[in-house]
Structure formats: C-alpha cells, structure tokens
Design an enzyme around this catalytic site. Structure first.
Site, short mmCIF file in Angstrom:
data_model
loop_
_atom_site.label_atom_id
_atom_site.label_comp_id
_atom_site.label_asym_id
_atom_site.label_seq_id
_atom_site.Cartn_x
_atom_site.Cartn_y
_atom_site.Cartn_z
N HIS A 1 0.82 -1.21 0.00
CA HIS A 1 0.00 0.00 0.00
C HIS A 1 0.85 1.26 0.00
O HIS A 1 0.37 2.33 -0.38
CB HIS A 1 -1.01 0.00 1.15
CG HIS A 1 -0.46 0.19 2.53
ND1 HIS A 1 -0.20 -0.85 3.39
CD2 HIS A 1 -0.15 1.32 3.20
CE1 HIS A 1 0.24 -0.37 4.54
NE2 HIS A 1 0.28 0.95 4.45
N ASP B 1 1.39 -7.84 2.18
CA ASP B 1 1.50 -6.40 1.99
C ASP B 1 2.96 -5.98 1.82
O ASP B 1 3.59 -5.46 2.75
CB ASP B 1 0.86 -5.67 3.19
CG ASP B 1 0.51 -4.23 2.88
OD1 ASP B 1 1.01 -3.71 1.88
OD2 ASP B 1 -0.27 -3.64 3.64
N SER C 1 4.00 2.14 8.41
CA SER C 1 3.78 1.16 7.35
C SER C 1 5.09 0.94 6.59
O SER C 1 5.73 1.88 6.13
CB SER C 1 2.72 1.66 6.38
OG SER C 1 1.46 1.70 6.99
#
Length: 707
Positions: free
Chosen positions: A88, A225, A642
C-alpha cells in the site's frame, strides 16, 4: 534564560535515566539518545546487539531503514539497493504504471533485469545520518519569548543555516528541525535523499491488498503487503536525479533476512518513521479530535466513497484511475471510525480528566507552572475553537482533493506564470493534461453530492458565495451548477490561460476558487484566534506531566522522525478468546473459498494453488511446519510505520509492519498495552511469493536467500 524551560529540560534529562515502567512495549524511542534503562530492558527481553549496532556503528541498523517518500517507512535488503516496503506504500507508483493493457495493479509486476525496473516521479528514500538536541541553542536565542510567527521564521532560518553548513561538507545532505515533547525540545536531524527510485516487484492487488476494507485494521490477517523498489545513484554512488545512466546504489548497511521465524514471546523490534501521535493531549483535545475531526471526516468520506465504489465497479478503466485514491480515503475513514469507538468504549476522556485532576493537585502543591498551565483557560479556548475546527474539517474534506475541478481552483494562485514583463497580456498559466488520471462522470457526481452535504452540515457564515448562485441561477440544483462549471470554465482545459485578460476574472471557475479562498480565510482567522494559546497550554501540560513523573522515562510523540519500538511476539484476547499470534496458508485458502461472497477475498486460481501446496520448502516454519503469513507483536505502531522493518534480537529481518488491530485505533492518543497490537507480514511469506509466484531468482540471490 526562562526558568520554566531550564527546569523542564533538566527534568526530561533526569527522567530518561530512571527505571522503566512495567509495560516496556509502549514507546517510540529516538535512537541517538536511547536511554540506558530502555536499552537494558531491551537486552533483558532478548536483544543481542550492542548499542553501537543500533545507531553508531559502521553498519548500524538505522542506516538500512529509510523514510519512504515522506509517508511510509522501508528497509534496504541487499548490497545493490533493493528496498522492501508495503504494497500500500507503493500503491500509487504501481497504479501510475498501470493501463488497461498492462494492469500491474491487477496482475502484478516482476522486473527480470535492471533495464525493466520502472522509474517513478516524485518519489524518494531518505536516510537519517545524524540527530542532535539543539534545545539549549534555541533557548539561548530567545525562542521562548518569540511570537508564534517569529518563532516559525526563526526555526526556518536556523534550519536553512544548518543545511547550508552541512552542504559545505556534503552537497547531498540537508537538515530538518522538529519539535519534540510538544515544543519543549527541538532536535536537528541530518538526512540524505535519493530521488531515483524504481519499481522492481509487486504481487497482484488480490494478494498485496488481500482482505481489502473488509479486513483493514482487523485480525486475523493474511495480506501479503509488500512491494520492492530499488535505489539508483550516480556512478559515484551518490544521490542523483533520474538518468538512464544511473546505477544501483551500494549501501554501507543492509538488513539480513531471517528464515528462522519467531514464536510466542520472541523479542521483536521495529524501526521506522511513525507519523503522528498525541498521547500528551488533554481531555479537551481528545473530545475535539472525536467530534470536530473524526466524526465529520467519516461523514463526508462515506458519501464520497459510496459514489467512487459504484463507478469503480462499473468500469475497469475507472477502477485503475481511482484504486489508490479510494484506498487513501478509506484508510483514515475506517481509522476515524475505530478511534472514536475506542475513545468511547474505554472511557478515555474520563480517564484523561481524572489524570488531569492529579496534575492540578500536584501543581497546587508544588506551584510548578503556576500562572501558566491553566485548565480553566484550556477549556474555554477549546470551546471557542470547536465550531470553526469542525467546519474546517468539513471544508477540507469537501473541497480538498475530492474533485479535479476544486483541486485546480485551489491551484490557480500557486501556479507558475509563463511570459514576460514586457508583454503582460500574454502571461499565462497552464494545467497539464491529466485526463488519464480522473473520470468526469465520477468527478461531477462526487462534486455535486459534497456541495449539497457541506451546506447541510455547516453554519451559514461558512458558506461560500457561490451557494447564492446555486439558488438564484440553478434553482438549488447542485448538479446543474456543476454541469455549468465543467462546461463554461477553462479550469479543466490544458490550453494556455491568459491571466491578464478581462475574461480571466469572469470565468466561473475563477469566481468559484475566489469564493473558496474567502471562506478558507475566515476559517483560518477563527482558528488562529485561539490555536496558539491552545498549543501553549498543551505544551505546559506535557511539561507538567514529565516533571510530575520525573522518575519515569518519557518518549516524545511521533512526528515522522526515526523511532524504535520493542516488545514481543504475541496475541491478545479477541472476543474473550485467544487471538493466536500468527496466521497460516490454510487460513487464507479458507477465505479465498469465500471469494464469491466477499469480493475482498477473491484471488486468482494460481494463488489458490500455491497456497494449497503440501510443502513450502525453506519458507515454512521449522517448528510448526506451516507457511506463516502474518503475525502479531505488541510493538508500538501508528501511521507512517507502514513498511517498517520488524527485527529479531539479532537485528535480522522477520517481517514488515503494515497495520494495527481494531482495538489499537485509539493508540494515537492512548496506548492500551492489553489490546494494542502491530500486524506484520512474515518475511518468509514475502520471499515465498517472490519465489513461487514471481520466479524472481535474481532478486532472491541478491538478497542472499537459498531457494
């Protein structure tokens, strides 16, 4: 020198040398001045590295961790500059290279050679080279006696001066100055940026975003991810703008991946760039966050996302254009929902009020900050700001980056003017043709719906003048007004727009933009009338908390500077039952089999096949015999983390942080050690997908993985 600041700095220094609190898993610690007590606790829990290997040594761990494009974190994993981050985090880069014919978002991408690696505009990685506390310097320069405006100019000037100083040593360096501890301290950080960053590998969206919004912020998770980029440099191995002649960067330090995995209770450590937390925030600030920021954000984005998703389902071309935009909007839409739920369910405001009562009693007994920290004044100031801030949130959520037309209207005053002074009537501005990035039908429907909603939510004094035009000329039809703007205004044209002609100011798009700027100015004036005073009170509150608890260490709120968090692998109670601390291949296959019911669980047949295998080779866990996908730790995490590398006690890479659990969504303002968890993707799952799906032998060899 101001006595309050002098005492505060001393108290902060003292508190960082004392015994740790019982819950050592909370904390976002700066590495350069990591307290000895914190380091000792890390060793007691399983860290096997000397301090020099974290920050100071030639191949220190900090030197392989990067700020990824100013919004995420990443880690260098090879001697040739490969960088792992989350899928992402690479989402927009992947989307920007995708077309209907070559949909890398849908189908994934594997570069088979350096020549196939894809360059990206406006992306970078930044390495932290050095950090230091400059608080004594700014105090000596009189920072505390300056007005807010003067303080900002002073800090900008000092930052420029320090940058010029380091550039005389190395032209590729720059310095940022950031406030810590609510402005009670200031640190200067030296960075080196690399701007030639190329996409190397990504799995299909079905895996990189597996579970979608259904599973976002939830546990259990199976999302793969990750994405892979490479840093390129000039032939001298120094930062350089993109050029086809650039070569892969050769870092001094890179992370070694671990195939040994983890078990419950194993030491785990993240290093990354957490974006923003507000754990020193007052009860008044928390109420404002809940009701004036989170609630209106949820309300507006819900309307926008319903329209976006309908158009995206109807057209693959539209989906490609809006995949990244929708994901960005939905992420903090759901975050705001979860945060408000947590604030209410744990009674956080009442908890803060009780704590503030303790600080009042301590203040009365000691006289510390008497005449400065004033809870009654704080309450009045927050009450005065509430409606303006709520309206400001509604304004920005309605008009900022929601429609192409509004985006261009805001850009008008900031655009480069082409032409000469000698011929002013030929001076012009020009928007680039970005028609491939947005869809007119979706854009117009969102625009009209949000115009209507904004009027229904705010006080009349915050309505732009064009609402009168909507009523008088279009009979209250928002769709009619939007159609008129798109048809009559030159804002959506990519042709030159001559700014000194009479037609310019008469353009309905220009009038629309000026009306927006007028309301924005009113909102900012109302906010500024008390915001500086609120910030000052919050600063005093932080100071008082630290001084009252000077026998405990305190970390500063996150501000997108490098931080370390440590803890253990382990689950939590989910609905009264143990959550488990990892997921495996069987669990994702079970979800994939429900793909016809839940679209976020759909995956390609090859993914079913790969994850239903009888064996997973070197990627399966030696203890469980399973391919472990995602895992939980009690590391401290927030937005910006992240892509943060997750290390074991030896400093070897075991995963990439990508999310928190639903129960952690109030962690930005309150860390709950019982419930807050960090979710990471197992590095062996990453390598498995690179091997069995991507057949990326050259990359695995580069990383040092035996297949």
């Amino acid at each position: 020198m101001n006595l309050r600041i002098t005492t505060s700095v001393a108290a902060l220094s003292l508190c960082l040398c004392t015994t740790l609190p019982a819950h050592a898993d909370e904390g976002m610690w700066t590495l350069y001045n990591l307290p000895q007590a914190v380091y000792n606790q890390m060793k007691a829990e399983g860290l096997l590295m000397p301090y020099s290997a974290l920050y100071e040594g030639k191949q220190a761990l900090k030197d392989c961790v990067v700020n990824f494009s100013g919004y995420c974190s990443g880690v260098v994993v090879s001697p040739d500059g490969l960088v792992f981050t989350n899928h992402h985090c690479g989402f927009e880069a992947i989307r920007s290279h995708s077309t209907v014919e070559h949909d890398y978002m849908l189908n994934g991408f594997v570069a088979k050679s350096y020549d196939e690696e894809l360059p990206n505009e406006n992306m970078f990685v930044s390495f932290m080279k050095k950090q230091e506390d400059i608080t004594p310097r700014v105090i000596a320069d009189g920072l505390e006696t300056m007005s807010a405006e003067h303080r900002g100019h002073y800090l900008d000037s000092l930052q420029n001066y320090l940058t010029d100083s380091v550039k005389r040593i190395d032209s590729t360096l720059h310095v940022d100055i950031d406030a810590f501890y609510e402005g009670n301290r200031y640190y200067a950080t030296t960075y080196q940026d690399f701007t030639d960053l190329r996409l190397v590998f990504t799995v299909p969206k079905s895996m990189g975003k597996f579970g979608g919004e259904t599973d976002n912020w939830m546990w259990p998770r199976q999302t793969c991810d990750f994405s892979v980029f490479r840093i390129y440099a000039g032939k001298d191995n120094r930062p350089a703008p993109y050029s086809k002649d650039n070569v892969p960067y050769h870092p001094e330090s890179w992370a070694r991946v671990s195939m040994d995995g983890y078990q419950e209770g194993s030491y785990a450590m993240t290093v990354g760039y957490p974006g923003s937390t507000s754990r020193y925030l007052s009860s008044y600030g928390i109420r404002e966050r809940r009701d004036a920021i989170n609630a209106p954000r949820v309300q507006v984005r819900g309307i926008k996302q319903d329209i976006m998703s309908r158009h995206m389902r109807a057209s693959e071309a539209v989906r490609i254009k809006y995949d990244s935009k929708f994901a960005q909007s939905a992420n903090y839409w759901k975050n705001s929902i979860g945060m408000n739920k947590c604030i209410d369910s744990i009674g956080l405001i009442a908890q803060k009020q009780a704590y503030e009562a303790r600080i009042r009693q301590w203040q009365d007994a000691t006289g510390y900050l008497k005449g400065k920290l004033d809870f009654n004044a704080m309450k009045r100031l927050y009450a005065k700001r509430f409606e303006a801030l709520k309206s400001y949130t509604l304004f920005t959520e309605t008009f900022y980056r929601t429609s192409e037309f509004s985006t261009r209207a805001f850009k008008l005053n900031r655009m480069e003017v082409h032409g000469t002074k000698e011929q002013p009537k030929k001076n012009y501005i020009q928007f680039k043709d970005n028609s491939s990035e947005w869809d007119a039908a979706l854009d117009k429907e969102v625009f009209a719906a949000l115009l209507k909603n904004y009027r229904e939510q705010v006080e009349a004094k915050y309505l732009p003048e064009f609402y009168k035009t909507i009523d008088k000329q279009f009979g209250g039809s928002y769709t009619g007004y939007v159609d008129y703007l798109y048809k009559k205004s030159f804002l959506l044209s990519s042709k030159p727009i001559y700014i000194n002609r009479s037609s310019y100011k008469k353009d309905p798009g220009v009038e629309y933009g000026l009306d927006l700027l007028g309301v924005l100015s009113d909102l900012r004036t109302d906010l500024e009338s008390c915001s500086d005073s609120i910030d000052e009170q919050e600063k005093y509150l932080c100071d008082a908390k630290i001084r009252m608890e000077e026998n405990l260490p305190h970390y500063s709120d996150a501000n997108f500077t490098m931080r370390l968090s440590y803890g253990q692998v382990g689950g939590f109670l989910l609905g009264g039952q143990p959550s488990g601390y990892y997921t495996d291949a069987a669990s994702i296959v079970e979800k994939m089999n429900r793909g016809n019911e839940i679209v976020d669980y759909k995956a390609e047949p090859i993914m079913h096949q790969l994850l239903s295998a009888n064996e997973y080779g070197p990627y399966q866990d030696k203890r469980t015999g399973k391919l472990q996908l995602c895992f939980l730790t009690n590391n401290d995490i927030t937005g910006g983390n992240s892509g943060s590398p997750m290390f074991d006690g030896n400093g070897h890479l075991i995963g990439l942080a990508f999310d928190g659990n639903w129960d952690s969504l109030s962690s930005d303002i309150n860390f709950d050690t019982r419930l807050a968890r960090c979710i990471g993707v197992d590095i062996r799952y990453v390598l498995f997908m690179m091997d069995r799906w991507g057949h990326a032998e050259r990359l695995l060899k580069e990383i040092g993985v035996k297949q």
